[in-house]
Motif scaffolding. Structure first.
Motif, PDB file in Angstrom:
ATOM      1  N   LEU B 240      -3.358 -10.108   9.102  1.00 25.53           N
ATOM      2  CA  LEU B 240      -4.614 -10.411   9.794  1.00 25.53           C
ATOM      3  C   LEU B 240      -4.598 -11.831  10.362  1.00 25.53           C
ATOM      4  CD1 LEU B 240      -7.068  -8.696   7.306  1.00 25.53           C
ATOM      5  CD2 LEU B 240      -6.757  -8.070   9.705  1.00 25.53           C
ATOM      6  N   ALA B 241      -3.943 -12.736   9.642  1.00 24.82           N
ATOM      7  CA  ALA B 241      -3.921 -14.145  10.073  1.00 24.82           C
ATOM      8  C   ALA B 241      -3.117 -14.321  11.345  1.00 24.82           C
ATOM      9  CB  ALA B 241      -3.340 -15.014   8.961  1.00 24.82           C
ATOM     10  N   ARG B 242      -2.200 -13.381  11.601  1.00 25.68           N
ATOM     11  CA  ARG B 242      -1.354 -13.509  12.798  1.00 25.68           C
ATOM     12  C   ARG B 242      -2.092 -13.172  14.091  1.00 25.68           C
ATOM     13  NH1 ARG B 242       2.880 -11.795   9.389  1.00 25.68           N
ATOM     14  NH2 ARG B 242       2.569  -9.598   9.840  1.00 25.68           N
ATOM     15  N   LEU B 243      -3.247 -12.513  13.982  1.00 24.75           N
ATOM     16  CA  LEU B 243      -3.960 -12.063  15.192  1.00 24.75           C
ATOM     17  C   LEU B 243      -4.640 -13.243  15.881  1.00 24.75           C
ATOM     18  CD1 LEU B 243      -5.517  -8.845  13.641  1.00 24.75           C
ATOM     19  CD2 LEU B 243      -3.581  -8.957  15.216  1.00 24.75           C
ATOM     20  N   LYS B 244      -4.585 -13.202  17.192  1.00 23.45           N
ATOM     21  CA  LYS B 244      -5.206 -14.275  17.992  1.00 23.45           C
ATOM     22  C   LYS B 244      -6.707 -14.021  18.126  1.00 23.45           C
ATOM     23  CE  LYS B 244      -1.675 -16.069  21.112  1.00 23.45           C
ATOM     24  NZ  LYS B 244      -0.661 -15.029  21.350  1.00 23.45           N
ATOM     25  N   PRO B 245      -7.514 -15.085  18.110  1.00 24.00           N
ATOM     26  CA  PRO B 245      -8.950 -14.908  18.333  1.00 24.00           C
ATOM     27  C   PRO B 245      -9.218 -14.309  19.712  1.00 24.00           C
ATOM     28  CG  PRO B 245      -8.479 -17.107  17.515  1.00 24.00           C
ATOM     29  CD  PRO B 245      -7.160 -16.485  17.844  1.00 24.00           C
ATOM     30  N   VAL B 246     -10.198 -13.386  19.777  1.00 25.66           N
ATOM     31  CA  VAL B 246     -10.551 -12.774  21.062  1.00 25.66           C
ATOM     32  C   VAL B 246     -11.985 -13.113  21.475  1.00 25.66           C
ATOM     33  CG1 VAL B 246      -8.918 -10.863  20.988  1.00 25.66           C
ATOM     34  CG2 VAL B 246     -11.125 -10.618  19.857  1.00 25.66           C
ATOM     35  N   PHE B 247     -12.819 -13.481  20.517  1.00 26.28           N
ATOM     36  CA  PHE B 247     -14.203 -13.856  20.845  1.00 26.28           C
ATOM     37  C   PHE B 247     -14.433 -15.312  20.439  1.00 26.28           C
ATOM     38  CE2 PHE B 247     -14.674  -9.228  19.798  1.00 26.28           C
ATOM     39  CZ  PHE B 247     -14.897  -8.815  21.100  1.00 26.28           C
ATOM     40  N   GLY B 248     -15.312 -15.993  21.177  1.00 22.79           N
ATOM     41  CA  GLY B 248     -15.653 -17.368  20.825  1.00 22.79           C
ATOM     42  C   GLY B 248     -14.599 -18.359  21.228  1.00 22.79           C
ATOM     43  N   THR B 249     -13.711 -17.954  22.134  1.00 24.40           N
ATOM     44  CA  THR B 249     -12.635 -18.867  22.550  1.00 24.40           C
ATOM     45  C   THR B 249     -13.131 -19.862  23.589  1.00 24.40           C
ATOM     46  OG1 THR B 249     -11.966 -17.219  24.174  1.00 24.40           O
ATOM     47  CG2 THR B 249     -10.771 -17.237  22.092  1.00 24.40           C
ATOM     48  N   ARG B 250     -14.316 -19.617  24.147  1.00 22.53           N
ATOM     49  CA  ARG B 250     -14.803 -20.520  25.196  1.00 22.53           C
ATOM     50  C   ARG B 250     -16.085 -21.234  24.759  1.00 22.53           C
ATOM     51  NH1 ARG B 250     -13.393 -15.889  28.054  1.00 22.53           N
ATOM     52  NH2 ARG B 250     -15.566 -15.277  28.117  1.00 22.53           N
ATOM     53  N   LEU B 251     -16.301 -21.333  23.455  1.00 22.84           N
ATOM     54  CA  LEU B 251     -17.533 -21.967  22.985  1.00 22.84           C
ATOM     55  C   LEU B 251     -17.510 -23.478  23.179  1.00 22.84           C
ATOM     56  CD1 LEU B 251     -18.303 -19.991  19.710  1.00 22.84           C
ATOM     57  CD2 LEU B 251     -19.670 -20.034  21.796  1.00 22.84           C
ATOM     58  N   GLY B 252     -16.313 -24.033  23.291  1.00 20.70           N
ATOM     59  CA  GLY B 252     -16.203 -25.469  23.507  1.00 20.70           C
ATOM     60  C   GLY B 252     -16.532 -26.265  22.255  1.00 20.70           C
ATOM     61  N   ASP B 253     -17.005 -27.409  22.417  1.00 22.85           N
ATOM     62  CA  ASP B 253     -17.354 -28.401  21.377  1.00 22.85           C
ATOM     63  C   ASP B 253     -16.373 -28.407  20.192  1.00 22.85           C
ATOM     64  OD1 ASP B 253     -18.300 -26.311  19.687  1.00 22.85           O
ATOM     65  OD2 ASP B 253     -20.301 -26.453  20.532  1.00 22.85           O
ATOM     66  N   GLY B 254     -15.127 -28.117  20.492  1.00 24.71           N
ATOM     67  CA  GLY B 254     -14.072 -28.299  19.502  1.00 24.71           C
ATOM     68  C   GLY B 254     -14.063 -27.296  18.359  1.00 24.71           C
ATOM     69  N   THR B 255     -14.938 -26.274  18.397  1.00 23.30           N
ATOM     70  CA  THR B 255     -14.938 -25.328  17.288  1.00 23.30           C
ATOM     71  C   THR B 255     -13.756 -24.368  17.406  1.00 23.30           C
ATOM     72  OG1 THR B 255     -16.445 -23.964  18.551  1.00 23.30           O
ATOM     73  CG2 THR B 255     -17.411 -25.353  16.846  1.00 23.30           C
ATOM     74  N   GLN B 256     -13.261 -23.977  16.274  1.00 20.57           N
ATOM     75  CA  GLN B 256     -12.124 -23.070  16.194  1.00 20.57           C
ATOM     76  C   GLN B 256     -12.644 -21.632  16.287  1.00 20.57           C
ATOM     77  OE1 GLN B 256      -9.082 -24.674  15.658  1.00 20.57           O
ATOM     78  NE2 GLN B 256      -8.164 -22.718  16.264  1.00 20.57           N
ATOM     79  N   ALA B 257     -12.096 -20.863  17.232  1.00 20.06           N
ATOM     80  CA  ALA B 257     -12.489 -19.455  17.331  1.00 20.06           C
ATOM     81  C   ALA B 257     -11.916 -18.690  16.139  1.00 20.06           C
ATOM     82  CB  ALA B 257     -11.984 -18.864  18.634  1.00 20.06           C
ATOM     83  N   THR B 258     -12.712 -17.792  15.577  1.00 15.48           N
ATOM     84  CA  THR B 258     -12.303 -17.118  14.335  1.00 15.48           C
ATOM     85  C   THR B 258     -12.269 -15.601  14.444  1.00 15.48           C
ATOM     86  OG1 THR B 258     -14.604 -17.074  13.634  1.00 15.48           O
ATOM     87  CG2 THR B 258     -13.265 -18.930  12.862  1.00 15.48           C
ATOM     88  N   MET B 259     -12.841 -15.046  15.516  1.00 20.99           N
ATOM     89  CA  MET B 259     -12.992 -13.591  15.558  1.00 20.99           C
ATOM     90  C   MET B 259     -11.850 -12.931  16.317  1.00 20.99           C
ATOM     91  SD  MET B 259     -17.116 -13.392  15.886  1.00 20.99           S
ATOM     92  CE  MET B 259     -17.018 -11.704  16.409  1.00 20.99           C
ATOM     93  N   THR B 260     -11.154 -12.049  15.620  1.00 24.78           N
ATOM     94  CA  THR B 260      -9.965 -11.390  16.169  1.00 24.78           C
ATOM     95  C   THR B 260     -10.216  -9.894  16.324  1.00 24.78           C
ATOM     96  OG1 THR B 260      -9.040 -10.816  14.019  1.00 24.78           O
ATOM     97  CG2 THR B 260      -8.556 -13.028  14.858  1.00 24.78           C
ATOM     98  N   ALA B 261      -9.216  -9.206  16.891  1.00 20.64           N
ATOM     99  CA  ALA B 261      -9.295  -7.750  16.981  1.00 20.64           C
ATOM    100  C   ALA B 261      -9.252  -7.122  15.587  1.00 20.64           C
ATOM    101  CB  ALA B 261      -8.161  -7.205  17.834  1.00 20.64           C
ATOM    102  N   GLY B 262      -8.785  -7.876  14.606  1.00 21.49           N
ATOM    103  CA  GLY B 262      -8.732  -7.347  13.240  1.00 21.49           C
ATOM    104  C   GLY B 262     -10.079  -7.417  12.552  1.00 21.49           C
ATOM    105  N   ASN B 263     -10.762  -8.564  12.658  1.00 23.07           N
ATOM    106  CA  ASN B 263     -12.029  -8.689  11.945  1.00 23.07           C
ATOM    107  C   ASN B 263     -13.242  -8.342  12.822  1.00 23.07           C
ATOM    108  OD1 ASN B 263     -12.582 -11.122  13.374  1.00 23.07           O
ATOM    109  ND2 ASN B 263     -11.381 -12.290  11.890  1.00 23.07           N
ATOM    110  N   SER B 264     -12.959  -7.628  13.939  1.00 29.09           N
ATOM    111  CA  SER B 264     -14.013  -7.052  14.773  1.00 29.09           C
ATOM    112  C   SER B 264     -13.741  -5.549  14.844  1.00 29.09           C
ATOM    113  CB  SER B 264     -13.961  -7.622  16.189  1.00 29.09           C
ATOM    114  OG  SER B 264     -13.918  -9.041  16.155  1.00 29.09           O
TER     115      SER B 264
END
Lengths: 245, 431
Positions: B240-264
């Motif tokens: 699961l950790a290997r999956l790239k984030p797919v949502f929240g990648t454009r939120l800006g303000d330096g936050t790390q995107a966390t939502m992937t195709a696995g946890n969605s």
């Protein structure tokens, strides 16, 4: 099972894509073998102009989509008919070494004669009720149904494909496949068919396409009496029965 | 009119395994899947030819020609054709809402029995003509003269021929549900690790439930599938950790995107149905009662201007339901919280533990508190099973009813978030 092919067939005929095969589907699965037999030199008649005049199929039990099945096709004896000679093609489906489905298709070779000079076998089936019963549904049969059914069934007989090719064989226009008419009638009985049953139909007056026809299903003997009639007129395209077995 | 209200019983359910979009059910329509599911329910409960009180069902992605989808499915099913039916649409809350509607009518003695169901196909999605083309076609239809027809056609531009495919997005914000959930995840500081842990648990629990035979009485194979296609029993934190984030990648303000195709949840195809009845009807038909639907609540939040997350409505619905029933959040043996996204479940739980949220947003004196996580989605949920929108409610109701039947006592809470900022929640009790 090729679900794409099953889905295409189901859409053209009006069946749901369910957990069990449509009752007419094994006929399509067996079509290549049937065609091979009918074009074999040992087959009693030439295929050109051969007319499908009847089909009786028995669903001994529902056929699950996801189980393999074994098909056998054989040729029955030739017998006499009012308008020539007829031959039966028998198809059997086995699952778990027992017969789950079987079908007998009757083909007429107009003007041919049966061996031994035999005359009419049995009598011409009786005509349907006159006048026809109140229609259960009106079907608008599109002009391309012959081509569409040909694609999903493999039966590219030119009498179904185009008015010109049909006229070459003496028909006034392209005609619907009898097995499509039968399938469409059984699709109209979705949810109303017994667990095991026999469907016996005679293909009567060819259904010229495009056309608007009347379909009727009348409950009888825990089954149905079926008919497909032209928009006007009393000579049926299809007459048949569904009976539990 | 009868004056006493009674409890509606849940007798069981049936569903087809859920498939990933464009998978084994790619060619199946909503009506195909719903009919197969109803027929499976009929077979399980011996309802051949039975006229049940009504069938309520729905689909989220629905073609306009399917206005009578449920009635058409009933007519093609083995149920009596004299069974009335109607369609319901409340986004992902549809399935649970149908169960509530049927249960309420049973409670009020308007029905003795009923079926609640839902279906969705993301594969066989309705495709509409674009708005420009639709306007031209409508004008063409209104035109009475050849000149007027030509004028209508003259407005046609090649760009108008682009079809409109349904989007998983909110009309008022233009954001996908995943993007909304990603904002909420940031707001509640839901970590990637916590989301992946919940995801792994969902897969492992669902796999274990299949292995134990739990779903033998709930799932009927369809088109070659006998288990949910999305299920990965060997899911691990590493994979699961290997999956790239797919949502929240454009939120800006330096936050790390966390939502992937696995946890969605993936787009899915499937259908489910639940049989409800009065206890009398159940007894007459020799069908044991698995659980009772005790009460339900729906809520909606202003996710457009009200500074609340799109999928947070259940956080508001549950405390109202608890208060009405005199219960605490901890008074449950099972929690079925729909896993639209792992972060949604975790944000909801975090909100209930947060004194400020509970005081300011919910108007409570203190936090609802934490739940025993060992009681959460014990046989897996949408992250593993998949999420055919309207079919999820029926999956959860039937699963929870069976859990309560096996336990023989206790109470379960269902919480389902839905598009449009809505939430549908319900309480089930063992029979």
């Amino acid at each position: 099972m090729d679900v794409d092919r099953l889905a295409d067939y189901s859409r053209v005929c009006g069946y749901r894509l369910g957990s069990t095969l449509p009752p007419t589907y094994p006929h399509v699965l067996a079509f290549p073998q049937q065609l091979a037999l009918m074009t074999d030199p040992a087959f009693p008649f030439g295929t050109a102009g051969l007319v499908h005049i009847g089909n009786a199929l028995t669903v001994h039990r529902p056929l699950p989509v996801d189980r393999s099945l074994a098909l056998t096709v054989s040729v029955g004896p030739v017998s006499a008919h009012h308008r020539g000679a007829q031959v039966e093609l028998v198809t059997e489906v086995r699952q778990d070494d027992t017969i789950a489905w079987e079908s007998t298709s009757t083909y007429l070779s107009r003007g041919a004669s049966a061996p031994g000079g035999a005359t009419v076998a049995g009598k011409e089936p009786v005509d349907g009720p006159t006048p026809p019963p109140m229609p259960t549904a009106t079907w608008r049969v599109p002009a391309d149904i012959g081509r569409r059914y040909a694609k999903v069934s493999g039966d590219f007989n030119p009498i179904h494909l185009h008015p010109l090719t049909a006229r070459a064989f003496g028909f006034p226009g392209a005609i619907a496949h009898g097995m499509w008419v039968k399938a469409h009638a059984l699709a109209a009985l979705e949810g109303r068919l017994p667990e095991s049953y026999r469907v016996d139909v005679a293909f009567r007056k060819p259904l010229t396409i495009p056309g608007t026809v009347r379909f009727s299903a009348v409950a009888a003997d825990r089954g149905w009496d079926l008919g497909v009639w032209p928009g006007s007129g009393e000579r049926a395209h299809l007459l048949g029965t569904v009976r539990p077995t | 009119m009868a004056s006493t209200v009674r409890r509606a019983a849940i007798l069981g359910g049936n569903r087809i395994p859920f498939a990933r979009t464009n998978g084994p059910y790619a060619r199946a329509s909503n009506q195909d899947m719903l009919t197969a599911t109803l027929d499976g329910l009929v077979a399980r409960f011996g309802l051949q030819g039975e006229r049940v009180g009504e069938v309520a069902a729905g689909a989220v992605l629905k073609h306009s020609r399917d206005y009578n989808l449920t009635r058409e499915a009933v007519l093609g099913s083995a149920l009596s054709p004299w069974t009335p039916a109607y369609d319901v649409q409340q986004a992902c809350g549809t399935g649970l809402e149908t169960a509530i509607l049927v249960a309420n009518k049973i409670a009020l003695r308007q029905l003795e029995s009923g079926v609640a169901a839902g279906v969705d196909s993301a594969s066989d999605a309705p495709i509409a003509v674009g708005e420009d083309l639709r306007q031209v076609l409508l004008e063409l239809n209104r035109a009475r003269s050849p000149k007027a027809r030509l004028a209508a056609l003259a407005r046609l531009r090649p760009s108008a021929l682009r079809p409109e495919i349904p989007r998983n997005g909110e009309p008022r914000t233009g954001l996908s549900m995943g993007e909304h959930a990603a904002s909420t995840a940031v707001q509640w500081q839901i970590s990637r690790e916590a989301q992946d842990e919940l995801t792994m648990a969902s897969h492992r629990h669902l796999a274990a439930a299949y292995d134990s035979g739990f779903f033998d009485e709930l799932v009927t194979p369809y088109l070659g599938l006998s288990r949910d296609q999305n299920l990965r029993p060997d899911s691990s934190m590493e994979s699961l950790a290997r999956l790239k984030p797919v949502f929240g990648t454009r939120l800006g303000d330096g936050t790390q995107a966390t939502m992937t195709a696995g946890n969605s949840t993936p787009l899915s195809d499937g259908a489910s149905a639940v049989l409800l009845a009065s206890a009398d009807w159940a007894a007459q038909h020799n069908l044991p009662v698995q659980a009772y639907l005790v009460d339900a609540e729906t809520a909606a939040v202003d996710y457009v201007h009200g500074e609340e997350g799109l999928l947070m409505a259940p956080a508001y619905a549950v405390p109202r339901l608890l208060a009405r029933n005199g219960l605490a959040l901890q008074d449950f043996d099972f929690y079925e919280i729909h896993e639209a996204f792992a972060s949604t479940v975790l944000a909801t739980l975090a909100a209930w533990e947060d004194p400020e949220f509970c005081k300011q947003r919910l108007g409570l004196d203190g936090p609802l508190g934490a739940i025993d996580r060992d009681r959460l989605n014990v046989n897996g949920s949408s992250l593993a099973a998949g999420h055919p929108f309207a079919a999820t409610g029926g999956r959860i109701v039937a699963t929870l009813a069976r859990l309560l039947k096996e336990k023989g006592s206790g109470r379960g809470l269902i919480s389902i978030c839905a598009a449009g900022g809505q939430g549908v929640v319900a309480i089930l009790e063992a029979a």
